[in-house]
Enzyme design. Structure first.
Site, PDB file in Angstrom:
ATOM      1  N   ASP A 180       4.220  -3.214  11.107  1.00 41.73           N
ATOM      2  CA  ASP A 180       2.799  -2.881  10.862  1.00 41.73           C
ATOM      3  C   ASP A 180       1.996  -2.742  12.154  1.00 41.73           C
ATOM      4  O   ASP A 180       1.139  -1.863  12.267  1.00 41.73           O
ATOM      5  CB  ASP A 180       2.138  -3.892   9.904  1.00 41.73           C
ATOM      6  N   ARG A 201       0.844  -1.188   0.000  1.00 42.00           N
ATOM      7  CA  ARG A 201       0.000   0.000   0.000  1.00 42.00           C
ATOM      8  C   ARG A 201       0.877   1.234   0.000  1.00 42.00           C
ATOM      9  O   ARG A 201       1.954   1.243   0.609  1.00 42.00           O
ATOM     10  CB  ARG A 201      -0.873   0.054   1.257  1.00 42.00           C
ATOM     11  N   SER A 253       6.132  -5.611   7.381  1.00 35.25           N
ATOM     12  CA  SER A 253       5.408  -6.573   8.225  1.00 35.25           C
ATOM     13  C   SER A 253       6.180  -7.865   8.476  1.00 35.25           C
ATOM     14  O   SER A 253       5.595  -8.961   8.457  1.00 35.25           O
ATOM     15  CB  SER A 253       4.064  -6.907   7.579  1.00 35.25           C
TER      16      SER A 253
HETATM   17  P1  ADP Z   1      -1.576  -7.787   4.428  1.00 32.07           P
HETATM   18  O1  ADP Z   1      -1.524  -9.019   5.247  1.00 32.07           O
HETATM   19  O2  ADP Z   1      -0.903  -7.902   3.101  1.00 32.07           O
HETATM   20  O3  ADP Z   1      -1.145  -6.567   5.190  1.00 32.07           O
HETATM   21  P2  ADP Z   1      -4.407  -7.479   4.867  1.00 32.07           P
HETATM   22  O4  ADP Z   1      -4.208  -6.988   6.241  1.00 32.07           O
HETATM   23  O5  ADP Z   1      -5.405  -6.745   4.016  1.00 32.07           O
HETATM   24  O6  ADP Z   1      -3.083  -7.539   4.019  1.00 32.07           O
HETATM   25  O7  ADP Z   1      -4.837  -8.996   4.987  1.00 32.07           O
HETATM   26  C1  ADP Z   1      -5.079  -9.730   3.857  1.00 32.07           C
HETATM   27  C2  ADP Z   1      -5.477 -11.101   4.289  1.00 32.07           C
HETATM   28  O8  ADP Z   1      -6.669 -11.041   5.072  1.00 32.07           O
HETATM   29  C3  ADP Z   1      -5.815 -12.007   3.125  1.00 32.07           C
HETATM   30  O9  ADP Z   1      -4.652 -12.647   2.668  1.00 32.07           O
HETATM   31  C4  ADP Z   1      -6.789 -12.975   3.752  1.00 32.07           C
HETATM   32  O10 ADP Z   1      -6.084 -14.007   4.377  1.00 32.07           O
HETATM   33  C5  ADP Z   1      -7.482 -12.155   4.817  1.00 32.07           C
HETATM   34  N1  ADP Z   1      -8.769 -11.694   4.304  1.00 32.07           N
HETATM   35  C6  ADP Z   1      -9.024 -10.657   3.493  1.00 32.07           C
HETATM   36  N2  ADP Z   1     -10.339 -10.584   3.208  1.00 32.07           N
HETATM   37  C7  ADP Z   1     -10.932 -11.612   3.861  1.00 32.07           C
HETATM   38  C8  ADP Z   1     -12.272 -12.087   3.965  1.00 32.07           C
HETATM   39  N3  ADP Z   1     -13.273 -11.512   3.332  1.00 32.07           N
HETATM   40  N4  ADP Z   1     -12.472 -13.157   4.731  1.00 32.07           N
HETATM   41  C9  ADP Z   1     -11.465 -13.774   5.368  1.00 32.07           C
HETATM   42  N5  ADP Z   1     -10.198 -13.385   5.300  1.00 32.07           N
HETATM   43  C10 ADP Z   1      -9.926 -12.313   4.563  1.00 32.07           C
HETATM   44 MG    MG Z   2      -1.051  -6.034   7.193  1.00 33.47          MG
END
Ligand code: ADP
Ligand code: MG
Length: 498
Positions: free
Chosen positions: A229, A108, A176
């Site tokens: 993070d 992001r 992260s």
């Molecule tokens: P990152 O981990 O890259 O910082 P996020 O915090 O947005 O990104 O988390 C993304 C993860 O959250 C996805 O890989 C998935 O495992 C989980 N996730 C996202 N949307 C959903 C959903 N609708 N239901 C369940 N798990 C979700």
């Molecule tokens: Mg994250």
């Protein structure tokens, strides 16, 4: 009746009997198959069981491990890393700042504009993209060139408006993965998690790598802070509400940080900060305790992962793994009975079932569970009766309930360590009157799993109340922080300038 007719009738009776026998046989066989899957489900439920007594054991283990990790380097599986963040944003920050966040699934970029008052926080142009999968096992150069290129494009789009004074842009790099910090703006990568594997980067200074790539592209940007993070989420939480002392991320992976008194960080004696405290990055994904309810699916998942024997807690509670646990249960059921029809080869592909799909199935409220049918069809399993679809929903429920409840135990463990769980902590012998003077405590939570999976969130919050009790729970506020990691990191870099 003539002989022929009698013979014919006898043959018909024999035929009818054998048809009936075949049908009964099939029914019995199908019942046996059904019994097999019910047994597998029952075993899963038993192995994932998290009664409150067991959760309390996990709470205690978490608090004990935190102590051990603070007492000596390598004293616990919890690294309890120093962040060099001792002051959190106050709301008086001013100016324009940037954050680049490398998560486990997404990266992001955003810009914040701050007007010197808490209410004046303008979050601009949040860009969120999936991390191209080839980057996760590429080279340091490829990864950082990609990040620098993405930042360049972001800045090109803003024109001159945001940088009219021609000053160098201050950037927070939200990262992260576990980092051993040497200052707030520098630190080396300890290890990769969440499927990343760029071994040459382990031991490298992450902020320096990014700064080098920015310089090579001629970008006038300065990496002013390297921020975990969770620390970003804590910063945003604190900015809005100074009672925020804990932050937890439930996304692709899971981790937590909290504000600790410097005198409790025994492994760094003489550590001085103006505030008398420092944010500690627990790296709680690596927490382990024999009280964690582990199944054969967890053991296999771990053994087949790119980081075996590592991140045991994360593998039970975070978005990267929940889908794969569910997949493994369905695969076993399909191997040991035929209720899923012929065994689909797709079901054997690791991580093919995403946690997003688990939540979509779990929360499917159509009468015939059509969403479940659609997702299973994508896995090569079709034409399932509603009874089998319900069974799949139940698997999702068992796996997610365990995750939510263990997540709650983790949070309660931190509250116990800092004496905010109503018990007075694990070492201090506080009096009952002190215990009753419970302080309001805010826990900032973010991450895609928490934000988007309602059942996970509900199980977690319900278990937290169960563990803490109604009385203490009134003082503990869980606050969702959308994009908290990135926004909060930008606030943190801003607070360093003022
Ligand atoms: P990152 O981990 O890259 O910082 P996020 O915090 O947005 O990104 O988390 C993304 C993860 O959250 C996805 O890989 C998935 O495992 C989980 N996730 C996202 N949307 C959903 C959903 N609708 N239901 C369940 N798990 C979700
Ligand atoms: Mg994250």
């Amino acid at each position: 009746m003539g002989k022929v007719a009698v013979a014919f009738a006898a043959v018909a009776v024999v035929a009818a009997c054998s048809v009936a026998a075949v049908m009964v046989g099939r029914r019995m066989k199908s019942r046996r198959k059904w019994r097999t899957v019910v047994e597998i489900l029952k075993e899963l439920e038993d192995d994932c069981d998290t009664p409150v007594g067991r959760l309390r054991q996990v709470v205690d283990a978490m608090a004990v491990e935190m102590h051990a990790g603070l007492a000596s380097e390598g004293g616990s599986k919890l690294k309890m890393l120093l962040t060099f963040v001792d002051d959190l944003p106050t709301g008086r920050e001013k100016g324009t700042y940037y954050a680049l966040h490398l998560g486990g699934t997404y990266f992001r970029i955003l810009r914040v504009h701050l007007g010197g008052q808490r209410s004046y926080l303008d979050v601009q142009d949040v860009e969120r993209h999936p991390i191209p999968s080839h980057l996760m096992n590429s080279t340091s150069e490829v990864l950082f060139n990609f990040l620098a290129f993405s930042l360049e494009r972001f800045i090109e789009k803003e024109g001159n408006g945001s940088n009219s004074q021609g000053v160098r842009r201050e950037l927070a790099f939200t990262f992260s993965f576990p980092v051993k910090h040497t200052s707030i703006s520098s630190g080396v990568l300890i290890k990769w998690t969440k499927g990343f594997e760029i071994s040459e980067m382990v031991g490298q200074d992450i902020a320096e790598c990014l700064q080098g790539a920015l310089n090579r592209r001629g970008l006038d940007m300065h990496v002013g802070a390297l921020v975990n993070d969770t620390v970003g989420a804590l910063s945003l939480g604190y900015y809005h509400d100074p009672d925020t002392v804990v932050a937890v991320v439930f996304g692709t992976g899971s981790n937590a940080c909290y504000l600790e008194r410097t005198d409790a960080i025994i492994k760094c004696q003489g550590l001085l900060t103006t505030s008398g405290s420092m944010v500690v990055n627990m790296e709680w994904g690596n927490f382990w305790s024999s009280h964690l309810p582990r199944t054969s699916y967890d053991i296999d998942l771990d053994a087949e992962s790119s980081n075996a024997n590592d991140m045991g807690f994360e593998k039970m509670i975070s978005g990267m793994y929940l889908g794969d646990i569910v997949r493994r249960v369905i695969l076993r059921m399909s191997q040991e009975s035929d209720i899923f029809g012929p065994i689909s080869p797709v079901l054997s592909e690791p991580y093919v079932l995403r946690t997003n799909s688990v939540s979509a199935m779990h929360e499917d409220d159509t009468p015939e569970l059509q969403e479940v049918a659609r997702i299973l069809k994508d896995l090569g399993v079709s034409d399932l009766p509603v009874k089998v679809r319900k069974l799949v929903v139940k698997i999702c429920d068992v796996v997610t309930r365990r995750a939510g409840r263990l997540a709650a135990a983790g949070i309660a463990g931190i509250l116990k360590k800092i004496g905010r769980d109503g018990s007075g902590g694990i070492t201090s012998g506080r009096s009952r009157s002190e215990i009753q003077m419970q302080k309001r405590t805010v826990v900032a939570v973010e991450g895609g799993l928490y934000m988007n999976y309602t059942m996970f969130r509900e199980y977690m919050e319900e278990a937290l109340v169960e563990i803490l009790g109604d009385e203490v729970s009134q003082y503990v506020v869980v606050k969702a922080m959308e994009d908290g990691s990135s926004i909060g990191s930008a606030l943190l870099v801003a607070s360093l300038q003022s």
